[in-house]
Scaffold this motif. Sequence first.
Motif, PDB file in Angstrom:
ATOM      1  N   ARG A 245       2.864   2.202   9.400  1.00 46.85           N
ATOM      2  CA  ARG A 245       2.694   2.914   8.122  1.00 46.85           C
ATOM      3  C   ARG A 245       1.404   2.504   7.432  1.00 46.85           C
ATOM      4  O   ARG A 245       0.690   3.325   6.881  1.00 46.85           O
ATOM      5  CB  ARG A 245       3.883   2.647   7.196  1.00 46.85           C
ATOM      6  CG  ARG A 245       5.152   3.299   7.642  1.00 46.85           C
ATOM      7  CD  ARG A 245       6.198   3.189   6.547  1.00 46.85           C
ATOM      8  NE  ARG A 245       7.499   3.571   7.026  1.00 46.85           N
ATOM      9  CZ  ARG A 245       7.929   4.819   7.099  1.00 46.85           C
ATOM     10  NH1 ARG A 245       7.153   5.806   6.730  1.00 46.85           N
ATOM     11  NH2 ARG A 245       9.143   5.084   7.530  1.00 46.85           N
ATOM     12  N   ALA A 246       1.119   1.221   7.461  1.00 53.83           N
ATOM     13  CA  ALA A 246      -0.112   0.729   6.837  1.00 53.83           C
ATOM     14  C   ALA A 246      -1.329   1.310   7.533  1.00 53.83           C
ATOM     15  O   ALA A 246      -2.284   1.739   6.875  1.00 53.83           O
ATOM     16  CB  ALA A 246      -0.139  -0.800   6.892  1.00 53.83           C
TER      17      ALA A 246
ATOM     18  N   SER B  12      -7.147  -1.300   0.425  1.00 56.83           N
ATOM     19  CA  SER B  12      -6.097  -0.994  -0.547  1.00 56.83           C
ATOM     20  C   SER B  12      -5.001  -0.141   0.073  1.00 56.83           C
ATOM     21  O   SER B  12      -3.801  -0.370  -0.176  1.00 56.83           O
ATOM     22  CB  SER B  12      -6.694  -0.273  -1.760  1.00 56.83           C
ATOM     23  OG  SER B  12      -7.637  -1.099  -2.394  1.00 56.83           O
ATOM     24  N   ALA B  13      -5.383   0.827   0.878  1.00 52.60           N
ATOM     25  CA  ALA B  13      -4.391   1.684   1.531  1.00 52.60           C
ATOM     26  C   ALA B  13      -3.549   0.885   2.514  1.00 52.60           C
ATOM     27  O   ALA B  13      -2.327   1.055   2.595  1.00 52.60           O
ATOM     28  CB  ALA B  13      -5.085   2.847   2.241  1.00 52.60           C
ATOM     29  N   TRP B  14      -4.187   0.007   3.290  1.00 50.71           N
ATOM     30  CA  TRP B  14      -3.453  -0.825   4.253  1.00 50.71           C
ATOM     31  C   TRP B  14      -2.435  -1.702   3.516  1.00 50.71           C
ATOM     32  O   TRP B  14      -1.265  -1.772   3.897  1.00 50.71           O
ATOM     33  CB  TRP B  14      -4.425  -1.687   5.041  1.00 50.71           C
ATOM     34  CG  TRP B  14      -3.773  -2.473   6.142  1.00 50.71           C
ATOM     35  CD1 TRP B  14      -3.002  -3.587   6.005  1.00 50.71           C
ATOM     36  CD2 TRP B  14      -3.824  -2.207   7.541  1.00 50.71           C
ATOM     37  NE1 TRP B  14      -2.584  -4.025   7.230  1.00 50.71           N
ATOM     38  CE2 TRP B  14      -3.065  -3.203   8.193  1.00 50.71           C
ATOM     39  CE3 TRP B  14      -4.454  -1.218   8.303  1.00 50.71           C
ATOM     40  CZ2 TRP B  14      -2.922  -3.231   9.568  1.00 50.71           C
ATOM     41  CZ3 TRP B  14      -4.304  -1.272   9.682  1.00 50.71           C
ATOM     42  CH2 TRP B  14      -3.542  -2.261  10.301  1.00 50.71           C
ATOM     43  N   LEU B  15      -2.872  -2.373   2.462  1.00 54.15           N
ATOM     44  CA  LEU B  15      -1.971  -3.242   1.706  1.00 54.15           C
ATOM     45  C   LEU B  15      -0.855  -2.451   1.034  1.00 54.15           C
ATOM     46  O   LEU B  15       0.296  -2.893   0.998  1.00 54.15           O
ATOM     47  CB  LEU B  15      -2.757  -4.055   0.681  1.00 54.15           C
ATOM     48  CG  LEU B  15      -3.713  -5.087   1.275  1.00 54.15           C
ATOM     49  CD1 LEU B  15      -4.541  -5.747   0.181  1.00 54.15           C
ATOM     50  CD2 LEU B  15      -2.966  -6.125   2.088  1.00 54.15           C
ATOM     51  N   ALA B  16      -1.174  -1.266   0.520  1.00 51.85           N
ATOM     52  CA  ALA B  16      -0.140  -0.419  -0.074  1.00 51.85           C
ATOM     53  C   ALA B  16       0.892  -0.013   0.975  1.00 51.85           C
ATOM     54  O   ALA B  16       2.103   0.004   0.696  1.00 51.85           O
ATOM     55  CB  ALA B  16      -0.776   0.821  -0.708  1.00 51.85           C
TER      56      ALA B  16
ATOM     57  N   TRP C 171       4.802  -0.933   0.772  1.00 50.91           N
ATOM     58  CA  TRP C 171       5.784   0.150   0.803  1.00 50.91           C
ATOM     59  C   TRP C 171       6.811  -0.096   1.909  1.00 50.91           C
ATOM     60  O   TRP C 171       8.016   0.009   1.692  1.00 50.91           O
ATOM     61  CB  TRP C 171       5.063   1.482   1.009  1.00 50.91           C
ATOM     62  CG  TRP C 171       5.951   2.680   1.068  1.00 50.91           C
ATOM     63  CD1 TRP C 171       6.945   3.021   0.197  1.00 50.91           C
ATOM     64  CD2 TRP C 171       5.910   3.706   2.051  1.00 50.91           C
ATOM     65  NE1 TRP C 171       7.521   4.188   0.575  1.00 50.91           N
ATOM     66  CE2 TRP C 171       6.905   4.645   1.710  1.00 50.91           C
ATOM     67  CE3 TRP C 171       5.117   3.936   3.171  1.00 50.91           C
ATOM     68  CZ2 TRP C 171       7.137   5.780   2.471  1.00 50.91           C
ATOM     69  CZ3 TRP C 171       5.354   5.084   3.917  1.00 50.91           C
ATOM     70  CH2 TRP C 171       6.350   5.987   3.570  1.00 50.91           C
ATOM     71  N   ALA C 172       6.337  -0.459   3.085  1.00 53.77           N
ATOM     72  CA  ALA C 172       7.243  -0.721   4.200  1.00 53.77           C
ATOM     73  C   ALA C 172       8.127  -1.932   3.907  1.00 53.77           C
ATOM     74  O   ALA C 172       9.321  -1.932   4.226  1.00 53.77           O
ATOM     75  CB  ALA C 172       6.447  -0.935   5.484  1.00 53.77           C
ATOM     76  N   HIS C 173       7.575  -2.945   3.278  1.00 56.82           N
ATOM     77  CA  HIS C 173       8.361  -4.128   2.944  1.00 56.82           C
ATOM     78  C   HIS C 173       9.468  -3.786   1.951  1.00 56.82           C
ATOM     79  O   HIS C 173      10.620  -4.206   2.127  1.00 56.82           O
ATOM     80  CB  HIS C 173       7.461  -5.223   2.377  1.00 56.82           C
ATOM     81  CG  HIS C 173       8.208  -6.434   1.935  1.00 56.82           C
ATOM     82  ND1 HIS C 173       8.783  -7.305   2.827  1.00 56.82           N
ATOM     83  CD2 HIS C 173       8.516  -6.900   0.698  1.00 56.82           C
ATOM     84  CE1 HIS C 173       9.398  -8.263   2.149  1.00 56.82           C
ATOM     85  NE2 HIS C 173       9.242  -8.043   0.862  1.00 56.82           N
ATOM     86  N   VAL C 174       9.128  -3.036   0.922  1.00 59.18           N
ATOM     87  CA  VAL C 174      10.130  -2.655  -0.076  1.00 59.18           C
ATOM     88  C   VAL C 174      11.235  -1.838   0.575  1.00 59.18           C
ATOM     89  O   VAL C 174      12.426  -2.054   0.310  1.00 59.18           O
ATOM     90  CB  VAL C 174       9.467  -1.893  -1.244  1.00 59.18           C
ATOM     91  CG1 VAL C 174      10.500  -1.224  -2.129  1.00 59.18           C
ATOM     92  CG2 VAL C 174       8.608  -2.846  -2.057  1.00 59.18           C
TER      93      VAL C 174
END
Length: 124
Positions: free
Chosen positions: A4-5, A103-107, A111-114
């Motif tokens: 996803r990242a 920023s997109a990679w970290l987002a 998101w996947a972690h949440v």
Amino acid sequence: MTARAAALAAAAAVAAVATGAVLAGGAGAASAALGSIVVAVFFAAGAGLMTVTARLHPTLTTVLVLGGYAVQVLFLGVVVAALRDASWVSVPAFAVAAVAVMSAWLAGLMWAHVRTVRASRMRL
């Protein structure tokens, strides 16, 4: 999680290259592409190293991942130093693309972690 990242980072890279092309022509597009590639390699190498070392002893994993991070930062410094005086590099396009992809990679990771945490709580 990394898929996803990577997908979000790829979308950000495409947008950054297109924006670089519109605002600074070919040099902007090339610089944005290079900034995107550098960040993608940086994050993919870190994720790969964590995947490979995940089954090792936690202390060894920590040492290897931190050592890998140091090598990555050194690599980033070498790339930036090598491009400092390059006439074809648009520094703003490189920097904006690098920050956008990062920023997109970290987002994507957050998101996947949440989603993973929420799913694990639902199973309890």
